[in-house]
Design a protein around this motif. Structure first.
Motif, mmCIF file in Angstrom:
data_model
loop_
_atom_site.group_PDB
_atom_site.id
_atom_site.type_symbol
_atom_site.label_atom_id
_atom_site.label_comp_id
_atom_site.label_asym_id
_atom_site.label_seq_id
_atom_site.Cartn_x
_atom_site.Cartn_y
_atom_site.Cartn_z
ATOM 1 N N GLY A 193 0.817 -1.196 0.000
ATOM 2 C CA GLY A 193 0.000 0.000 0.000
ATOM 3 C C GLY A 193 0.857 1.254 0.000
ATOM 4 O O GLY A 193 1.856 1.343 0.713
ATOM 5 N N GLY A 194 0.462 2.245 -0.814
ATOM 6 C CA GLY A 194 1.177 3.512 -0.858
ATOM 7 C C GLY A 194 2.363 3.542 -1.784
ATOM 8 O O GLY A 194 3.101 4.537 -1.827
ATOM 9 N N SER A 400 -3.942 -3.421 5.192
ATOM 10 C CA SER A 400 -3.278 -4.686 4.864
ATOM 11 C C SER A 400 -3.202 -5.588 6.095
ATOM 12 O O SER A 400 -3.385 -6.807 6.006
ATOM 13 N N TYR A 401 -2.927 -5.001 7.242
ATOM 14 C CA TYR A 401 -2.827 -5.754 8.496
ATOM 15 C C TYR A 401 -4.145 -6.452 8.816
ATOM 16 O O TYR A 401 -4.167 -7.614 9.249
ATOM 17 N N ASN A 450 2.125 -8.243 1.030
ATOM 18 C CA ASN A 450 3.138 -7.200 0.800
ATOM 19 C C ASN A 450 3.453 -6.409 2.061
ATOM 20 O O ASN A 450 3.722 -5.206 2.014
ATOM 21 N N LEU A 451 3.429 -7.102 3.203
ATOM 22 C CA LEU A 451 3.888 -6.521 4.456
ATOM 23 C C LEU A 451 5.303 -6.979 4.781
ATOM 24 O O LEU A 451 5.910 -6.509 5.747
ATOM 25 N N LEU A 465 11.599 -6.403 6.639
ATOM 26 C CA LEU A 465 10.423 -5.701 7.134
ATOM 27 C C LEU A 465 10.630 -4.209 6.918
ATOM 28 O O LEU A 465 11.597 -3.627 7.425
ATOM 29 N N HIS A 466 9.741 -3.595 6.140
ATOM 30 C CA HIS A 466 9.852 -2.160 5.883
ATOM 31 C C HIS A 466 9.747 -1.389 7.189
ATOM 32 O O HIS A 466 8.974 -1.741 8.088
#
Length: 503
Positions: A193-194, A400-401, A450-451, A465-466
């Motif tokens: 996302g984003g 997303s979570y 996509n986390l 992990l971003h």
């Protein structure tokens, strides 16, 4: 007049037989060449690469190094900062830049690098040859009047005004849309996302509109909003755009679908499905005509759909700075370059985060970049700072979570406690205190959402992990029970993680 401008003026005012006396710099190497560019978009991409090769000089420095060009009897400043920004960001596509701009821009980039005059003239001539070659094919994409006169419906949102750092992805998607394959073509644009999936889809759809003259349909399925749009509603929108009156739309979904398929079967139509949550909600709506194509954006991998997948990642530092510059202006960026780099670093290359930071600065011209950088440096309040109006990084990650299973949510929160941002599955299994097979299953679920990102290497998969996802995950599950679990996990990380081989 500064030294650079004086030197440049002298170089171009001397006669040819005197110029060689001024050449003292070694020949420049690795100058980008547009010879392979086949479209205006690819040519502009080469211009951006040339600026990067020159050390990403500021717009003001390029203007100072440029040579005013005579156009229609008057002297034109071809490198005005607003002009350079518009062209390099792609806002003037699908038109090619003017010849005067290309010549001045190329010369300015080489002057900034202290290239000798012979190399400057040789390179400028090569760029202009490629420009002249493309002039004959510049009409590959429709002009604005042609687009307005197209006979098919166009439901696309407006083209993003700031679009940077996506040249490779744009080229890939366009290539797949144009692939000479039998039947309809489907391209899946996936990413967290984003990251700018919608902007990419809309830009590509507009660039390719000439190849789909019967229309470009668009629907936001709302997959990122929790409850997605019912597919029958999306189908009704498409039928209305294709000329079916509301009274002629049957109640039964199957009958609606038959009408839709009959209408698109022999048309050249592009359909954009934005924010798809799962394959089931769009599988029946994919156009089946041989002249049709579909673009689908999603935060998940959409494993249940056939098609070519194009992954969209974070922006490079240079592209993120270009986006920030486009929002606040070159002057403010040049005045505080270190603070600007700190801001995009804290944004983690996420376009939405950079946009939020830029929007806050643009709304407060009195605010110093260093003040925002200092605020973002505190991890406790970083997500608070990355919020403006209804756009929030925290809210974006939360969507997303919330799509995860409870076990995957719990795993994400525990993994966020690790000191290492990049880790192996063995490290994750240690922190989660579960068998490696179960760990891999949870890691796959996080990757699909996509986390979590993954790269493969000789030592096996490495997971990352971003930073903004990590901060969000640490905020979750504030209950007393989870606090105890966190404490235990922290002890494991601090006392045992060192025993796991790295990488």
């Amino acid at each position: 007049m500064d030294l650079l401008t004086r030197q440049h003026a002298i170089l171009f005012d001397r006669q040819d037989d005197q110029r060689e006396e001024l050449i003292t710099a070694p020949l420049c190497e690795g100058i980008p060449d547009p010879i392979g560019a086949s479209t205006a978009a690819e040519y502009v991409r080469c211009l951006r690469l040339l600026r990067q090769w020159a050390g990403q000089p500021s717009l003001r420095r390029l203007q100072a190094a440029g040579t005013p060009q005579p156009v229609e009897g008057r002297v034109l400043d071809a490198l005005a900062p607003s002009t350079v920004s518009d062209i390099l960001s792609g806002r003037r596509l699908p038109r090619l830049p003017r010849k005067e701009f290309v010549e001045s821009f190329v010369r300015a980039c080489l002057v900034v690098r202290n290239c000798p005059l012979r190399e400057i003239e040789k390179t400028a001539a090569a760029w202009l040859r490629s420009w002249r070659r493309l002039v004959g094919t510049e009409r590959e994409y429709p002009s604005e009047p042609e687009a307005r006169a197209a006979k098919g419906p166009c439901l696309l949102p407006r083209d993003p005004s700031l679009f940077v750092g996506r040249d490779t992805e744009t080229t890939n998607v366009l290539r797949h849309l144009r692939a000479p394959e039998p039947g309809s073509r489907t391209v899946l644009i996936v990413g967290r996302g984003g990251v700018g999936k919608t902007s990419l889809a809309v830009r590509v759809a507009r660039l390719a509109s000439a190849e789909f003259p019967d229309g470009q349909l668009y629907v936001d399925l709302g997959g990122t909003q929790g409850a997605g749009m019912d597919r029958s509603v999306a189908l009704t929108i498409f039928l209305a755009a294709l000329g079916v009156s509301r009274s002629a739309v049957p109640e039964d979904f199957g009958e609606r679908l038959q009408i839709y398929r009959a209408l698109v079967a022999h048309r050249r139509l592009l359909v954009v499905f934005d924010n798809a949550a799962c394959a089931a909600e769009i599988r029946d709506l994919l156009p089946t005509g041989a002249g049709c194509a579909a673009l689908v954006t999603s935060r998940t991998s959409l494993a249940g759909l056939d098609g070519v997948r194009v992954s969209v990642g974070e922006l490079s530092i240079a592209a993120a700075l270009e986006l920030l510059e486009g929002m606040i202006g070159a002057g403010r960026l040049d005045a505080e370059p270190d603070a600007a780099r700190q801001i995009v670093k804290f944004c983690g290359g996420l376009p939405m985060a950079v946009w939020v930071a830029g929007a806050r600065l643009a709304a407060g011209p009195h605010r110093r970049l260093s003040d925002l950088a200092a605020a973002l440096s505190d991890e406790r309040y970083r997500l608070d700072e990355l919020t403006v109006d209804d756009v929030s990084i925290r809210a974006s990650v939360r969507l997303s979570y919330q799509s995860l299973t409870p076990a995957a949510r719990h795993a994400l929160c525990l993994l966020s406690l690790m000191e290492r941002m990049t880790f192996a599955s063995a490290s994750a299994a240690l922190v989660l205190d579960i068998p490696i097979a179960e760990t891999n299953r949870l890691l796959d679920e996080l990757i699909d959402a996509n986390l979590l990102s993954v790269t493969s290497g000789p030592a096996g998969n490495r997971y990352h992990l971003h930073d903004l996802v990590r901060l969000f995950a640490r905020e979750q599950e504030r209950s007393k029970e989870f606090a105890q679990v966190c404490a235990a996990a922290n002890n494991q990380v601090n006392n045992q993680l060192a025993a796991v081989p790295y990488p």
